[in-house]
Write an enzyme that holds these catalytic residues in place. Structure first.
Site, PDB file in Angstrom:
ATOM      1  N   ASP A  71       0.856  -1.188   0.000  1.00 14.87           N
ATOM      2  CA  ASP A  71       0.000   0.000   0.000  1.00 14.87           C
ATOM      3  C   ASP A  71       0.892   1.238   0.000  1.00 14.87           C
ATOM      4  OD1 ASP A  71      -2.085   1.733   0.147  1.00 14.87           O
ATOM      5  OD2 ASP A  71      -2.767   1.157   2.146  1.00 14.87           O
ATOM      6  N   ASP A  98      -3.496   2.558  -5.656  1.00 20.38           N
ATOM      7  CA  ASP A  98      -2.202   2.569  -4.954  1.00 20.38           C
ATOM      8  C   ASP A  98      -2.024   1.380  -4.012  1.00 20.38           C
ATOM      9  OD1 ASP A  98      -4.102   3.258  -3.079  1.00 20.38           O
ATOM     10  OD2 ASP A  98      -2.911   4.841  -2.154  1.00 20.38           O
ATOM     11  N   GLU A  99      -2.674   0.285  -4.342  1.00 17.80           N
ATOM     12  CA  GLU A  99      -2.677  -0.852  -3.419  1.00 17.80           C
ATOM     13  C   GLU A  99      -2.794  -2.162  -4.202  1.00 17.80           C
ATOM     14  OE1 GLU A  99      -5.264  -1.995   0.605  1.00 17.80           O
ATOM     15  OE2 GLU A  99      -5.816  -0.281  -0.639  1.00 17.80           O
TER      16      GLU A  99
END
Length: 202
Positions: free
Chosen positions: A49, A145-146
């Protein structure tokens, strides 16, 4: 019964039996899949993350913003919503996602505001995911974003997995950007790996 079903649905009731059979088959196959997933003592799942992603991208592209409190807003106005705050804004002033710009200014009058720029964040997201794919062919992008990575093939034990995590962070720094940082969690399941990663976030 078949005639009544035909009158309503335009086809014989045997069709319903076939559908039920297909559903039962699907449920059995799904149960087997879930059983395999539950038996995960040998699995290694890495959850990655990015930290303060939007704000970090802004700091990466504009070095003058580095080390300063920065917020990325849906739109720059007093009621504009904070989409992301830099690590400095979080740690030093407690500015969090979901606050309004006015609330952020109350906590830090000199906070720097930037309007959201989806194209920039998408570009860095693609770089991040491309790097993830060099570590596992089995990757699930959970958000911009993960991601979750199945690293069974590369990690025989937790020590190997920790080594991969350290290497990933270094490559993220070297190949994507020195101001782009992430938190990584490692566990036998997606849930536990995310929990572990979240506990390490700044």
């Amino acid at each position: 019964m078949n005639e009544k079903y035909r009158a309503i649905h335009g086809r014989p009731g045997i069709f319903l039996s076939q559908v039920n059979c297909d559903i039962r088959k699907y449920i059995r196959e799904r149960a087997v899949h879930q059983e395999k997933f539950v038996d995960n003592s040998h699995r290694m799942i890495m959850h990655i993350d990015m930290n303060s992603f939007f704000a970090s991208v802004e700091q990466q592209l504009d070095p003058s913003l580095r080390g300063k409190p920065v917020v990325v807003l849906a739109y720059v106005a007093p009621r504009g919503c904070v989409l992301a705050s830099s690590i400095e804004a979080k740690r030093l002033y407690g500015i969090k996602t979901g606050m309004t710009y006015a609330e952020a200014l109350e906590r830090c009058p000199h906070v720097i505001a930037r309007a959201s720029n989806a194209a920039k964040y998408r570009e860095y997201s693609q770089k991040f995911i491309a790097l993830c794919r060099t570590y596992s062919p089995a990757i699930e992008q959970y958000s911009i974003d993960e991601a979750f990575l199945d690293i069974d093939w590369a990690a025989r034990n937790l020590q190997d997995a920790v080594g991969l995590a350290k290497e990933f962070k270094q490559r993220l720094h070297d190949e994507v950007g020195e101001w782009i940082r992430c938190s990584i969690g490692i566990a036998p399941t997606r849930f536990l790996s995310k929990l572990a990663g979240d506990s390490m976030k700044p």
